[in-house]
Design an enzyme around this catalytic site. Structure first.
Site, PDB file in Angstrom:
ATOM      1  N   GLY A  59       3.200 -31.804  -8.834  1.00 24.60           N
ATOM      2  CA  GLY A  59       3.092 -31.382 -10.245  1.00 24.60           C
ATOM      3  C   GLY A  59       1.737 -30.774 -10.546  1.00 24.60           C
ATOM      4  O   GLY A  59       1.641 -29.761 -11.271  1.00 24.60           O
ATOM      5  N   PHE A  62       0.464   2.557 -11.666  1.00 28.93           N
ATOM      6  CA  PHE A  62      -0.046   1.347 -10.998  1.00 28.93           C
ATOM      7  C   PHE A  62      -1.402   1.577 -10.340  1.00 28.93           C
ATOM      8  O   PHE A  62      -1.615   1.161  -9.188  1.00 28.93           O
ATOM      9  CB  PHE A  62       0.946   0.847  -9.917  1.00 28.93           C
ATOM     10  CG  PHE A  62       2.334   0.544 -10.402  1.00 28.93           C
ATOM     11  CD1 PHE A  62       2.573   0.134 -11.705  1.00 28.93           C
ATOM     12  CD2 PHE A  62       3.422   0.648  -9.541  1.00 28.93           C
ATOM     13  CE1 PHE A  62       3.861  -0.168 -12.141  1.00 28.93           C
ATOM     14  CE2 PHE A  62       4.715   0.346  -9.960  1.00 28.93           C
ATOM     15  CZ  PHE A  62       4.937  -0.052 -11.271  1.00 28.93           C
ATOM     16  N   GLU A  79      -0.494  -1.247  -1.054  1.00 31.57           N
ATOM     17  CA  GLU A  79      -1.029  -0.539   0.134  1.00 31.57           C
ATOM     18  C   GLU A  79      -0.015  -0.507   1.272  1.00 31.57           C
ATOM     19  O   GLU A  79      -0.342  -0.707   2.437  1.00 31.57           O
ATOM     20  CB  GLU A  79      -2.374  -1.116   0.566  1.00 31.57           C
ATOM     21  CG  GLU A  79      -3.453  -0.693  -0.409  1.00 31.57           C
ATOM     22  CD  GLU A  79      -4.855  -0.721   0.128  1.00 31.57           C
ATOM     23  OE1 GLU A  79      -5.056  -0.642   1.354  1.00 31.57           O
ATOM     24  OE2 GLU A  79      -5.775  -0.781  -0.704  1.00 31.57           O
ATOM     25  N   GLY A  80       1.231  -0.244   0.892  1.00 37.27           N
ATOM     26  CA  GLY A  80       2.327  -0.183   1.853  1.00 37.27           C
ATOM     27  C   GLY A  80       3.061  -1.510   1.825  1.00 37.27           C
ATOM     28  O   GLY A  80       2.490  -2.539   2.201  1.00 37.27           O
ATOM     29  N   GLN A  86       3.107 -26.940  -3.126  1.00 37.83           N
ATOM     30  CA  GLN A  86       4.070 -28.013  -2.809  1.00 37.83           C
ATOM     31  C   GLN A  86       3.374 -29.343  -2.484  1.00 37.83           C
ATOM     32  O   GLN A  86       3.758 -30.378  -3.018  1.00 37.83           O
ATOM     33  CB  GLN A  86       4.942 -27.559  -1.616  1.00 37.83           C
ATOM     34  CG  GLN A  86       6.077 -28.492  -1.264  1.00 37.83           C
ATOM     35  CD  GLN A  86       7.159 -28.521  -2.340  1.00 37.83           C
ATOM     36  OE1 GLN A  86       7.310 -27.580  -3.106  1.00 37.83           O
ATOM     37  NE2 GLN A  86       7.887 -29.609  -2.417  1.00 37.83           N
ATOM     38  N   LEU A 101      -2.541   7.625  -5.845  1.00 42.14           N
ATOM     39  CA  LEU A 101      -1.477   8.256  -5.056  1.00 42.14           C
ATOM     40  C   LEU A 101      -0.119   7.999  -5.713  1.00 42.14           C
ATOM     41  O   LEU A 101       0.643   8.929  -5.991  1.00 42.14           O
ATOM     42  CB  LEU A 101      -1.492   7.659  -3.631  1.00 42.14           C
ATOM     43  CG  LEU A 101      -0.285   7.951  -2.741  1.00 42.14           C
ATOM     44  CD1 LEU A 101      -0.261   9.419  -2.333  1.00 42.14           C
ATOM     45  CD2 LEU A 101      -0.300   7.067  -1.483  1.00 42.14           C
TER      46      LEU A 101
HETATM   47  N1  CAA Z   1      -1.853   8.445  10.376  1.00 43.84           N
HETATM   48  C1  CAA Z   1      -1.855   9.768  10.611  1.00 43.84           C
HETATM   49  N2  CAA Z   1      -0.806  10.573  10.322  1.00 43.84           N
HETATM   50  C2  CAA Z   1       0.291   9.998   9.796  1.00 43.84           C
HETATM   51  C3  CAA Z   1       0.350   8.608   9.518  1.00 43.84           C
HETATM   52  C4  CAA Z   1      -0.775   7.825   9.840  1.00 43.84           C
HETATM   53  N3  CAA Z   1      -0.786   6.507   9.616  1.00 43.84           N
HETATM   54  N4  CAA Z   1       1.571   8.348   8.969  1.00 43.84           N
HETATM   55  C5  CAA Z   1       2.227   9.511   8.900  1.00 43.84           C
HETATM   56  N5  CAA Z   1       1.453  10.506   9.398  1.00 43.84           N
HETATM   57  C6  CAA Z   1       1.793  11.915   9.524  1.00 43.84           C
HETATM   58  C7  CAA Z   1       3.004  12.128  10.410  1.00 43.84           C
HETATM   59  O1  CAA Z   1       2.626  12.221  11.770  1.00 43.84           O
HETATM   60  C8  CAA Z   1       3.520  13.447   9.877  1.00 43.84           C
HETATM   61  O2  CAA Z   1       2.786  14.512  10.403  1.00 43.84           O
HETATM   62  P1  CAA Z   1       3.548  15.878  10.832  1.00 43.84           P
HETATM   63  O3  CAA Z   1       3.994  16.516   9.537  1.00 43.84           O
HETATM   64  O4  CAA Z   1       2.534  16.629  11.572  1.00 43.84           O
HETATM   65  O5  CAA Z   1       4.708  15.437  11.685  1.00 43.84           O
HETATM   66  C9  CAA Z   1       3.217  13.377   8.388  1.00 43.84           C
HETATM   67  O6  CAA Z   1       2.154  12.413   8.247  1.00 43.84           O
HETATM   68  C10 CAA Z   1       4.387  12.939   7.585  1.00 43.84           C
HETATM   69  O7  CAA Z   1       4.819  11.732   8.185  1.00 43.84           O
HETATM   70  P2  CAA Z   1       6.229  11.085   7.913  1.00 43.84           P
HETATM   71  O8  CAA Z   1       7.295  12.122   7.999  1.00 43.84           O
HETATM   72  O9  CAA Z   1       6.355   9.825   8.707  1.00 43.84           O
HETATM   73  O10 CAA Z   1       6.006  10.763   6.371  1.00 43.84           O
HETATM   74  P3  CAA Z   1       6.886  10.049   5.402  1.00 43.84           P
HETATM   75  O11 CAA Z   1       6.927  10.798   4.151  1.00 43.84           O
HETATM   76  O12 CAA Z   1       8.174   9.619   6.013  1.00 43.84           O
HETATM   77  O13 CAA Z   1       5.916   8.759   5.179  1.00 43.84           O
HETATM   78  C11 CAA Z   1       5.312   6.468   5.104  1.00 43.84           C
HETATM   79  C12 CAA Z   1       6.385   7.504   5.362  1.00 43.84           C
HETATM   80  C13 CAA Z   1       4.383   6.403   6.308  1.00 43.84           C
HETATM   81  C14 CAA Z   1       6.060   5.173   4.949  1.00 43.84           C
HETATM   82  C15 CAA Z   1       4.438   6.768   3.863  1.00 43.84           C
HETATM   83  O14 CAA Z   1       5.209   7.211   2.807  1.00 43.84           O
HETATM   84  C16 CAA Z   1       3.641   5.541   3.424  1.00 43.84           C
HETATM   85  O15 CAA Z   1       2.624   5.219   4.019  1.00 43.84           O
HETATM   86  N6  CAA Z   1       4.082   4.848   2.357  1.00 43.84           N
HETATM   87  C17 CAA Z   1       3.354   3.745   1.811  1.00 43.84           C
HETATM   88  C18 CAA Z   1       2.555   4.201   0.653  1.00 43.84           C
HETATM   89  C19 CAA Z   1       1.378   3.321   0.388  1.00 43.84           C
HETATM   90  O16 CAA Z   1       0.815   2.677   1.250  1.00 43.84           O
HETATM   91  N7  CAA Z   1       0.946   3.326  -0.861  1.00 43.84           N
HETATM   92  C20 CAA Z   1      -0.221   2.582  -1.222  1.00 43.84           C
HETATM   93  C21 CAA Z   1      -0.780   3.096  -2.493  1.00 43.84           C
HETATM   94  S1  CAA Z   1      -2.483   2.690  -2.671  1.00 43.84           S
HETATM   95  C22 CAA Z   1      -2.527   1.088  -3.229  1.00 43.84           C
HETATM   96  O17 CAA Z   1      -1.573   0.374  -3.240  1.00 43.84           O
HETATM   97  C23 CAA Z   1      -3.885   0.642  -3.635  1.00 43.84           C
HETATM   98  C24 CAA Z   1      -3.993  -0.531  -4.502  1.00 43.84           C
HETATM   99  O18 CAA Z   1      -3.490  -0.609  -5.616  1.00 43.84           O
HETATM  100  C25 CAA Z   1      -4.819  -1.649  -4.078  1.00 43.84           C
END
Ligand code: CAA
Length: 385
Positions: free
Chosen positions: A340, A155, A363-364, A336, A124
């Site tokens: 050492g 990443f 993952e957020g 801690q 993603l």
């Molecule tokens: N479940 C269902 N629907 C959801 C949701 C959820 N948890 N979160 C958002 N939505 C929906 C909203 O309801 C909205 O729907 P509508 O268009 O119908 O209104 C739509 O999705 C868009 O939502 P937002 O406007 O809130 O979206 P945004 O762009 O502002 O998203 C965010 C904000 C929730 C913070 C999102 O960007 C996010 O989750 N970011 C974190 C990214 C992440 O977790 N990345 C991890 C990568 S994978 C990884 O890390 C794996 C690894 O290496 C181990």
């Protein structure tokens, strides 16, 4: 504490613990030092049927859910989080397929994942889209018989070592989040190459690479679910997988706590073992309380998800945030109390501390997830009024 696991869950947990101790423990420092992907250990996990845990029985899996996945991740992470995240990212890379794939797609890919013949990854994140996940730029343009992918993913855990990649790309650039779609892309597809392998602070046994798509043709059958559903699919799968990051944080904290107790029992200062000194006891007790509280929240959340509950965004986020903040705290204090020795590479403490940091980030990030929790609280309040 007894969490009343089923017989099968106990078996899975014990098996993961045994493999972690027998196969991972002897090589964890070397894997970390050399930043080496644990290929042989993934084979051991496959031979023990642990890669079948999260795959439905219809596709040669064991049909486990979030709970079983957390149990395995926790036990692996108690010894090495680099191995644990390689295992967890494999599951993450198959969630969209499992939830939204057609029967034909599932039959095509899932038995290979269950048997460990193919490892999966989830793509993603991009150079300009981390927390702001809906601003991805990778495109999937419709052409006859399929799509052309262009863009760079950054990443990506298991990048380069996985055979199967769930890739989120825009099929309609005008619609933002609503224009994203999910695809299963196989390694060695022409136009799909790997960029640099990242050098990391922790989880160094895991591989993290860039994926580069340049005019990469993928067939129509690579589309998972429907066009435009990719962002929502992603949000749902992250809700399901975040307790697994909590379990990773929990496992490494448990490992650090055990190592700290062992060390402080043996280390004598002022004529007494360190563990008999009040201030050290306070620190160890606080660590133990936090570890157990995290375990209770993670298991409860995983069970709630497995019960088929709808709307668990905030609980999943809470489990991840609480456990990962706890892990940073517990591992720092584990270093801690061991002084050492805790800081030296001869002991596993410093590795646990380095490995803990990423659990607050991926993952957020915990900041984004606190925001998600607050949004859910606001919605709940609005509903009640
Ligand atoms: N479940 C269902 N629907 C959801 C949701 C959820 N948890 N979160 C958002 N939505 C929906 C909203 O309801 C909205 O729907 P509508 O268009 O119908 O209104 C739509 O999705 C868009 O939502 P937002 O406007 O809130 O979206 P945004 O762009 O502002 O998203 C965010 C904000 C929730 C913070 C999102 O960007 C996010 O989750 N970011 C974190 C990214 C992440 O977790 N990345 C991890 C990568 S994978 C990884 O890390 C794996 C690894 O290496 C181990």
């Amino acid at each position: 504490m007894d969490y009343f696991l089923t017989e099968q869950q106990k078996m899975i947990k014990d098996l993961a613990k045994r493999i972690a101790e027998e196969k991972v423990m002897p090589v964890r420092a070397e894997l970390d030092e050399k930043e080496e992907f644990p290929t042989a250990i993934m084979k051991d996990l496959a031979d023990a049927d642990l890669l079948r845990v999260f795959v439905p029985e219809a596709y040669e899996g064991l049909g486990g859910g979030c709970t079983e996945l957390c149990l395995v991740v926790e036990q692996l992470s108690r010894v090495c989080s680099g191995v644990a995240v390689s295992y967890a990212a494999n599951a993450l890379g198959t969630f969209v397929l499992m939830d939204f794939g057609t029967e034909e797609q599932k039959q095509k890919w899932l038995p290979d994942v269950a048997a460990g013949r193919k490892l999966a990854a989830f793509a993603l994140t991009e150079p300009t889209a981390g927390s702001d996940a809906s601003s991805i730029k990778t495109t999937a343009d419709k052409v006859e018989g399929g799509y052309i992918l262009n863009g760079t993913k950054q990443f990506i855990t298991n990048g380069g070592d996985a055979e199967l990649y769930t890739v989120i790309a825009l099929t309609d650039k005008t619609k933002g989040a609503r224009g994203a779609s999910a695809f299963m892309v196989e390694k060695n597809t022409p136009g799909f190459t790997f960029g640099k392998k990242e050098k990391k602070m922790g989880i160094r046994a895991s591989s993290t690479r860039e994926l580069v798509f340049k005019n990469c043709f993928i067939p129509q059958t690579a589309l998972l679910g429907r066009e435009g559903a990719g962002f929502l699919q992603t949000m749902r799968l992250l809700d399901r997988s975040r307790p697994g990051i909590g379990a990773q944080a929990l496992g490494l904290s448990q490992g650090a706590l055990e190592a700290a107790v062992d060390y402080t029992r043996q280390r004598v200062q002022f004529g007494h073992p360190l563990i008999s000194i009040g201030v050290v006891q306070d620190m160890l007790a606080d660590m133990a309380i936090k570890v157990e509280a995290s375990r209770a929240l993670i298991y409860a959340t995983a069970r709630y998800i497995d019960s088929g509950a709808k709307g668990f965004t905030e609980y999943s986020a809470m489990a991840k945030v609480f456990a990962s903040d706890m892990a940073m705290d517990v591992t720092t204090n584990a270093v801690q109390v061991c002084g050492g020795a805790g800081y030296m590479k001869d002991y596993p403490l410093e590795k646990f501390m380095r490995d803990a940091k990423i659990t607050q980030i991926y993952e957020g990030s915990n900041q984004v997830l606190r925001n998600a929790i607050a949004i859910e609280l606001r919605k709940r309040k609005a509903k009640a009024e």
